[in-house]
Design an enzyme around this catalytic site. Sequence first.
Site, PDB file in Angstrom:
ATOM      1  N   GLY A 228       0.793  -1.211   0.000  1.00 10.23           N
ATOM      2  CA  GLY A 228       0.000   0.000   0.000  1.00 10.23           C
ATOM      3  C   GLY A 228       0.826   1.261   0.000  1.00 10.23           C
ATOM      4  O   GLY A 228       0.314   2.327   0.352  1.00 10.23           O
ATOM      5  N   ASP A 229       2.096   1.162  -0.393  1.00  8.65           N
ATOM      6  CA  ASP A 229       2.949   2.349  -0.395  1.00  8.65           C
ATOM      7  C   ASP A 229       3.981   2.188  -1.502  1.00  8.65           C
ATOM      8  O   ASP A 229       3.739   1.478  -2.471  1.00  8.65           O
ATOM      9  CB  ASP A 229       3.601   2.541   0.978  1.00  8.65           C
TER      10      ASP A 229
END
Length: 415
Positions: A228-229
């Site tokens: 998620g990054d």
Amino acid sequence: MARLLLRILGFLCFFAYFNRALSGYVRRTGPTCTVSASTNGTDDAPAIMDAFRMCGINGIIHLHDPVYHIETVMNTTGLSNVQIDLTGTMLWGTNLTYWIASGLPLGYQNATTAWALGGDQILFDGHGVGTLDGNGQLWYNLADGVSNYPGRPINLLIANSTNSVYTGIRFVQSQFWTMAIKDSEDILLEGIYVNSTSNNTVPARNTDGVDTFFSNRITFRNWTVVNGDDCISMKANSTNILIQDSTFHGGLGVSIGSIGQYNGVFEMIQNVTAERVLALGSRYAGYIKTWTGISQGFPPNGGGGGLGFATNITFRDFTLQNVTDNVALITQCTSFEGATGGCDTSLFQLSNITWGPGMVGSIQTDTLATMQCSGDAPCSGISLLGFDDVVTVGAPEIKCSDVTDPIGFNCTGPT
């Protein structure tokens, strides 16, 4: 009385033997140390540390049991000519209070790590099955969406390393960034799998696949990242970085930065190439992020005012499937702690940055690129090449601010 004392002594000896039989231990045969995991789920980190002490120079370390419980920090640096063979799972413990208090300092952005590993001529082979499991869902729940929640440890720090290979290793549910590479040179990381995603509605924030600092000649080849990054990120003083033949599911793509966070400190990123990458639902193909020129608070959640440059950056031969935002992004407006504005104040210089050729696929917006450069240090030598095969949802746009002499594109409007 004597008979009673003998019975007590015998019981204590039996208890000590029984406890040792349950605990993890090391069996050494010549240069090879084989670590046997505990049979009662207690901490295997001491046995693993013993193996590195005994066989960390000109040796081999076998970690072949199904599960090793890691309940305490590990510092296994200063190694030389060692092979680490992992076919089991290293499972990090759930005592979050301990990890927050005891993580080993990274020496940058107040970050810490759960395992520092380093030396010369390390071969770490996971054979495609060896796994580091950070029990990350507990950390995602604790952070509850807060960026850079203090004390979340990096799963693995490769530190002060040279001439080393990491291959076939799986990382799942990392606590924070999966890996960091610092003060290292001539490292190959190949066939690496990362999956750090939340299984509930709480986001898995700050689950970068890997971040590099003060490192040179680092190669990432055949990576799969689900997170998620940032999928792979180059930060302060990263030079001669090569990323090849990798697949990113979600996440933010390849990141240059963030950088320029430390007020008055000179840093740079130079000679980075990412090629033959498949981006599936990622936010960007490749993007560059600097802090504003106004210092607002202190790292990790504040900062700005840093100096330096990023140059000779290339993203080419990307296949894009439903990339959610832009193929290319530059932003020099990063600022936390509630600060706004200052987007034209950065003195961090961006130059000679190329996206393409070979960009094909689709994005879910009409904006191929957003280039928000600083008015106080405009970007130069920015190239967008061969974007004709990227399908947008509407008429394609390229939004720019303070880009001098763009190459291969015309700006359709301001950012």
